[in-house]
Design a protein around this motif. Structure first.
Motif, mmCIF file in Angstrom:
data_model
loop_
_atom_site.group_PDB
_atom_site.id
_atom_site.type_symbol
_atom_site.label_atom_id
_atom_site.label_comp_id
_atom_site.label_asym_id
_atom_site.label_seq_id
_atom_site.Cartn_x
_atom_site.Cartn_y
_atom_site.Cartn_z
ATOM 1 N N GLN A 296 -34.624 -21.721 58.434
ATOM 2 C CA GLN A 296 -33.759 -22.595 57.656
ATOM 3 C C GLN A 296 -32.618 -21.796 57.003
ATOM 4 N N LYS A 297 -31.604 -22.543 56.612
ATOM 5 C CA LYS A 297 -30.498 -21.952 55.853
ATOM 6 C C LYS A 297 -30.886 -21.849 54.374
ATOM 7 N N LEU A 298 -30.306 -20.886 53.700
ATOM 8 C CA LEU A 298 -30.593 -20.723 52.283
ATOM 9 C C LEU A 298 -30.279 -21.995 51.502
ATOM 10 N N GLU A 299 -29.193 -22.653 51.870
ATOM 11 C CA GLU A 299 -28.778 -23.835 51.150
ATOM 12 C C GLU A 299 -29.791 -24.961 51.264
ATOM 13 N N ALA A 300 -30.632 -24.926 52.317
ATOM 14 C CA ALA A 300 -31.573 -26.018 52.558
ATOM 15 C C ALA A 300 -32.794 -25.955 51.652
ATOM 16 N N ILE A 301 -33.128 -24.800 51.138
ATOM 17 C CA ILE A 301 -34.363 -24.676 50.348
ATOM 18 C C ILE A 301 -34.119 -24.867 48.852
ATOM 19 N N GLY A 302 -32.886 -25.013 48.432
ATOM 20 C CA GLY A 302 -32.606 -25.252 47.028
ATOM 21 C C GLY A 302 -32.252 -23.973 46.283
ATOM 22 N N ALA A 303 -32.205 -24.110 44.967
ATOM 23 C CA ALA A 303 -31.800 -22.994 44.122
ATOM 24 C C ALA A 303 -32.807 -21.864 44.160
ATOM 25 N N SER A 304 -32.294 -20.641 44.218
ATOM 26 C CA SER A 304 -33.154 -19.460 44.264
ATOM 27 C C SER A 304 -32.354 -18.251 43.802
ATOM 28 N N ARG A 305 -33.107 -17.200 43.383
ATOM 29 C CA ARG A 305 -32.467 -15.941 43.020
ATOM 30 C C ARG A 305 -32.371 -15.070 44.254
ATOM 31 N N THR A 306 -31.228 -14.451 44.449
ATOM 32 C CA THR A 306 -31.035 -13.598 45.623
ATOM 33 C C THR A 306 -30.375 -12.301 45.214
ATOM 34 N N THR A 307 -30.614 -11.273 46.043
ATOM 35 C CA THR A 307 -29.928 -10.001 45.864
ATOM 36 C C THR A 307 -29.722 -9.376 47.229
ATOM 37 N N PRO A 308 -28.603 -8.760 47.491
ATOM 38 C CA PRO A 308 -28.360 -8.185 48.827
ATOM 39 C C PRO A 308 -29.196 -6.926 49.051
ATOM 40 N N LEU A 309 -29.548 -6.707 50.316
ATOM 41 C CA LEU A 309 -30.245 -5.494 50.732
ATOM 42 C C LEU A 309 -29.235 -4.620 51.463
ATOM 43 N N LEU A 310 -29.047 -3.411 50.970
ATOM 44 C CA LEU A 310 -28.003 -2.530 51.497
ATOM 45 C C LEU A 310 -28.625 -1.309 52.156
ATOM 46 N N LEU A 311 -28.068 -0.959 53.338
ATOM 47 C CA LEU A 311 -28.456 0.265 54.044
ATOM 48 C C LEU A 311 -27.174 0.996 54.416
ATOM 49 N N ASP A 312 -27.016 2.154 53.808
ATOM 50 C CA ASP A 312 -25.793 2.946 54.043
ATOM 51 C C ASP A 312 -24.532 2.130 53.738
ATOM 52 N N GLY A 313 -24.607 1.321 52.678
ATOM 53 C CA GLY A 313 -23.443 0.551 52.246
ATOM 54 C C GLY A 313 -23.230 -0.738 53.014
ATOM 55 N N GLN A 314 -24.043 -1.022 54.009
ATOM 56 C CA GLN A 314 -23.903 -2.235 54.802
ATOM 57 C C GLN A 314 -24.983 -3.232 54.401
ATOM 58 N N VAL A 315 -24.602 -4.531 54.345
ATOM 59 C CA VAL A 315 -25.565 -5.594 54.026
ATOM 60 C C VAL A 315 -26.412 -5.869 55.265
ATOM 61 N N ILE A 316 -27.743 -5.603 55.118
ATOM 62 C CA ILE A 316 -28.647 -5.824 56.269
ATOM 63 C C ILE A 316 -29.477 -7.091 56.095
ATOM 64 N N GLY A 317 -29.423 -7.648 54.911
ATOM 65 C CA GLY A 317 -30.180 -8.874 54.674
ATOM 66 C C GLY A 317 -30.043 -9.302 53.240
ATOM 67 N N ILE A 318 -30.700 -10.419 52.944
ATOM 68 C CA ILE A 318 -30.689 -10.977 51.598
ATOM 69 C C ILE A 318 -32.129 -11.220 51.169
ATOM 70 N N LEU A 319 -32.534 -10.633 50.059
ATOM 71 C CA LEU A 319 -33.868 -10.838 49.508
ATOM 72 C C LEU A 319 -33.781 -11.947 48.474
ATOM 73 N N GLY A 320 -34.626 -12.960 48.585
ATOM 74 C CA GLY A 320 -34.587 -14.076 47.664
ATOM 75 C C GLY A 320 -35.947 -14.452 47.152
ATOM 76 N N GLN A 321 -35.964 -15.176 46.060
ATOM 77 C CA GLN A 321 -37.210 -15.653 45.461
ATOM 78 C C GLN A 321 -36.922 -16.959 44.757
ATOM 79 N N GLN A 322 -37.835 -17.873 44.955
ATOM 80 C CA GLN A 322 -37.697 -19.189 44.333
ATOM 81 C C GLN A 322 -38.921 -19.473 43.484
ATOM 82 N N THR A 323 -38.643 -19.893 42.255
ATOM 83 C CA THR A 323 -39.729 -20.251 41.346
ATOM 84 C C THR A 323 -39.610 -21.718 41.001
ATOM 85 N N PRO A 324 -40.674 -22.329 40.466
ATOM 86 C CA PRO A 324 -40.603 -23.764 40.119
ATOM 87 C C PRO A 324 -39.491 -24.072 39.118
#
Length: 450
Positions: A108-136
């Motif tokens: 799914q897309k991030l927008e589909a799951i609703g509000a959540s906290r996210t932070t980028p994952l960086l490897l050698d200055g490049q964004v390799i992914g997005i780490l997110g967490q959703q709480t009630p």
């Protein structure tokens, strides 16, 4: 709209808006940037550095996120599938979830799951992914964050509105205080007539307005002085004309009535009055032209000693008849002057005529020329001192040292006034001095330019 106070008020308001707009823009961008940075740092702190380091090392080793779900389900890293606590996930840089503690989210897309906290994952200055967490309570927290930003924006809007009202009020007050003295001055000018010339306006307001009022008062006073001179001159002219006209009329009427015989003696009296009238009119014309700077002059280079000798020669017979010793002298090698010979001789004629009239028999009239710094000084001196009051009025129109003297003997009363104007037309100055038993007329003329 074209009034000065309106334009000043609007200008002050526009300037306030410009400053307020710049400040609001800077504050808004600062709040947005700082708030986003705070949220990102907070989210990163909530995830914890061990989880982020483990995920980055996993990607460095595996080269993809395949199989990373097990890492998310480790104690302290998230909750397992079906848990009711926080749900952790990893999404690609284009926001597609590739791993999650809730398997239903994968793909799914991030927008589909609703509000959540996210932070980028960086490897050698490049964004390799997005780490997110959703709480009630994540949606409630996001709403609170949005309300904070909205409150900041509304605060800026209210501050802008209040500042606008204050700026408009202060601008109107300032513009009115600046323009009020100008309005008062304009009102006085509107009521200004020939009868009110010379009236003074209050000097108040800003420095520029006070200067304008001061200049207006000075102009008003100059006009009043000029009007007084004009009226006095009209009175003097009427007075001067009345005497010869009265004498002329009396003699003519007497001859017509047979009181006086119609002979040469009595006709000569009438003729002398016409000559006096002619001299008076000519002197008035000459003085008026000289004061207006419209008197034609024929400038040429003149030797001061020759000019002085010529003036003395013209009056030598008159001085001899009056029993007065006429002496002329000039320093050697005097520089030339640029002047109208005829008009300068007229100046000396007036001064010598005046000197002969007031020098007793046996007295001396001296003519002298000397060089000064940048000019030539001519002195016409005669025996006999004048008092300070007489000296102060010598160059006034129609003024005579002895009012009891007959007008024929005393001249038109314009000779010295004409003399001063002729000297000024030659860029020179004339003054009178008294002392050591004599009266001196001193003329300063510039030398001819080389």
């Amino acid at each position: 709209m074209n009034k000065l106070w309106v334009r000043l008020s609007l200008g002050f308001l526009v300037l306030t808006w410009a400053v307020l707009g710049v400040v609001a823009l800077v504050v808004y961008n600062s709040v947005q940037t700082s708030f986003r940075a705070y949220v990102s740092e907070r989210d990163a702190a909530l995830f914890g550095s061990p989880l982020i380091d483990d995920l980055v090392n996993y990607y460095r080793t595996a080269g993809s996120w395949e199989g990373v779900t097990a890492l998310l389900g480790q104690p302290g890293h998230g909750r397992g599938a079906g848990g009711r606590g926080p749900q952790t996930f990893i999404a690609t840089p284009d926001h597609v979830i590739v791993a999650a503690t809730d398997a239903a989210w994968v793909g799914q897309k991030l927008e589909a799951i609703g509000a959540s906290r996210t932070t980028p994952l960086l490897l050698d200055g490049q964004v390799i992914g997005i780490l997110g967490q959703q709480t009630p309570g994540e949606q409630a927290l996001e709403a609170a964050e949005a309300r904070f930003v909205e409150q900041v924006n509304w605060g800026l809007i209210w501050a802008g509105g209040v500042t606008t009202l204050l700026a408009l009020g202060l601008g109107v007050l300032l513009a009115f205080s600046l323009t009020r003295p100008l309005q008062l001055l304009a009102m006085r000018l509107a009521r200004w007539t020939a009868a009110t010339v010379g009236e003074q306006v209050p000097v108040e307001g800003s420095a520029e307005v006070r200067q304008l009022a001061t200049e207006f008062n000075a102009m008003s006073q100059r006009l009043a002085d000029a009007e007084a001179v004009r009226q006095q001159m009209a009175t003097d002219v009427a007075h001067e004309l009345r005497t010869p006209v009265t004498v002329l009329r009396g003699h003519l009427e007497a001859m017509m009535d047979g009181v006086y015989p119609l002979d040469v003696e009595h006709v000569a009296v009438a003729y002398e009055q016409t000559l006096h009238l002619n001299r008076l009119v000519e002197d008035l014309r000459l003085l008026t032209q000289a004061e207006a700077g419209r008197l034609p002059l024929k400038f040429e280079l003149l030797a001061p000693d020759e000019l002085l000798q010529q003036a003395a020669t013209r009056f030598a017979p008159l001085a001899q008849d009056a029993g007065v010793n006429l002496v002329d002298a000039a320093d050697a090698a005097l520089p030339s002057i640029r002047a109208d010979r005829g008009r300068l001789l007229q100046v000396f004629d007036n001064l010598l005529t005046n000197a002969l009239r007031h020098t007793p028999a046996g007295g001396v009239i001296r003519l002298h020329a000397t060089q000064t710094a940048g000019g030539v000084r001519f002195v016409v001196a005669n025996t006999g001192e004048i008092d300070a009051e007489t000296a102060a009025h010598l160059f006034d129109r129609f003024w005579r040292a002895d009012e009891a003297r007959s007008r024929d003997a005393g001249g038109s009363g314009l000779g010295l006034a004409i003399t001063r104007q002729l000297v000024r037309l030659h860029q020179g100055e004339i003054r009178v001095e008294a002392g050591e038993g004599e009266t001196r007329f001193v003329i300063e003329l510039p030398v001819a330019p080389s």
